[in-house]
Write an enzyme that holds these catalytic residues in place. Structure first.
Site, PDB file in Angstrom:
ATOM      1  CB  CYS A  97      -1.975  28.712 -27.449  1.00 55.57           C
ATOM      2  SG  CYS A  97      -3.473  29.642 -28.069  1.00 55.57           S
ATOM      3  CE  LYS A 134      -2.651  26.197 -24.168  1.00 62.99           C
ATOM      4  NZ  LYS A 134      -3.765  25.971 -25.138  1.00 62.99           N
ATOM      5  CD  GLU A 142      -2.972  25.440 -28.926  1.00 61.30           C
ATOM      6  OE1 GLU A 142      -2.986  25.117 -27.771  1.00 61.30           O
ATOM      7  OE2 GLU A 142      -3.174  26.497 -29.427  1.00 61.30           O
TER       8      GLU A 142
END
Length: 261
Positions: A145, A111, A45
């Site tokens: 994540c 995300k 990331e």
């Protein structure tokens, strides 16, 4: 092209704080050091900056230097390369996963679950849609994540084959990383790959990697050394997925629901 196997390089690396140029230089060295032919390379990331809440210092556009760089590398190595970086677009900042094909074509995912504990929700606009990428006959679901903590978002309603998480997941909570990667593989009957960074960032957060790949039964396929910069290549097979999905049929009994963003 339908590939029965998919060979993936997991690149576990340290990141230089808010320095896209130096991160590109060091990542190019690691990518070029891979001499074996692979179908995909996975970076962590925010691979150009570390997990920064100062997007104005590092943000690029989809026509910026990093996208140009990664396109050239994907073409030169004849492989797809994926990871996330900070993108500025339409007046917003995004923590965006890019999946760059050797042809130069790019698939993206923003995300969904911004990390409120670090204030990510205050500076980055959250995504609203999953993106199932079709590549060499495989269906790949890229997530980022903190998304790992939310199984409903990852639920395999699209019949994908591979779930990929790229991360800056800190050492104090690495037990959750290990457990949840394995759980996502088992509950979705898919391969699950997680690539996490190592080293210290400018906020003194420590990252210990634990990058790994799991098969549909939750068996670990990799042996990457924690806290070390290391690359490991893993081969995924369609027959493994088909064998256990046809035998166990767990996905046939999944709950039916819809998400309202």
């Amino acid at each position: 092209m339908q590939n029965q196997e998919l060979k993936i390089a997991l690149i576990q690396t340290n990141l230089i704080w808010e320095d896209p140029l130096q991160n590109r230089i060091q990542l190019a060295e690691k990518i070029n050091a891979i001499t074996e032919m692979v179908d995909m390379m996975v970076l962590p990331e925010m691979f150009t900056s570390g997990f920064t809440m100062n997007p104005e210092n590092v943000a690029e556009t989809m026509e910026g230097e990093t996208i140009s760089w990664i396109k050239k590398l994907a073409k030169a190595k004849n492989t797809a390369i994926t990871g996330s970086l900070v993108i500025s677009e339409n007046g917003n900042y995004y923590n965006r996963s890019v999946f760059v094909l050797p042809s130069g074509e790019i698939e993206t995912y923003d995300k969904k679950h911004t990390f409120t504990l670090a204030g990510e929700h205050k500076v980055y606009k959250a995504g609203t849609e999953k993106n199932i990428i079709h590549y060499k006959g495989w269906k790949i679901c890229p997530l980022i994540c903190y998304d790992l903590r939310f199984p409903v978002w990852a639920r395999n309603v699209e019949n994908y084959d591979v779930l990929i998480y790229v991360a800056n997941w800190p050492k104090p909570r690495v037990n959750a990383w290990d457990a949840l990667l394995k759980a996502r593989a088992i509950e979705n009957m898919s391969y699950c790959i997680g690539v996490n960074r190592v080293g210290l960032d400018a906020n003194s957060h420590e990252y210990c990697g634990h990058s790994a790949a799991y098969d549909v039964l939750g068996e670990k396929l990799t042996n990457i050394t924690p806290s070390k910069e290391e690359t490991e290549i893993v081969t995924l097979t369609k027959t493994h997925i088909a064998t256990y999905r046809n035998k166990l049929k767990f996905l046939d009994d999944k709950d039916v629901f819809s998400l309202n963003s």
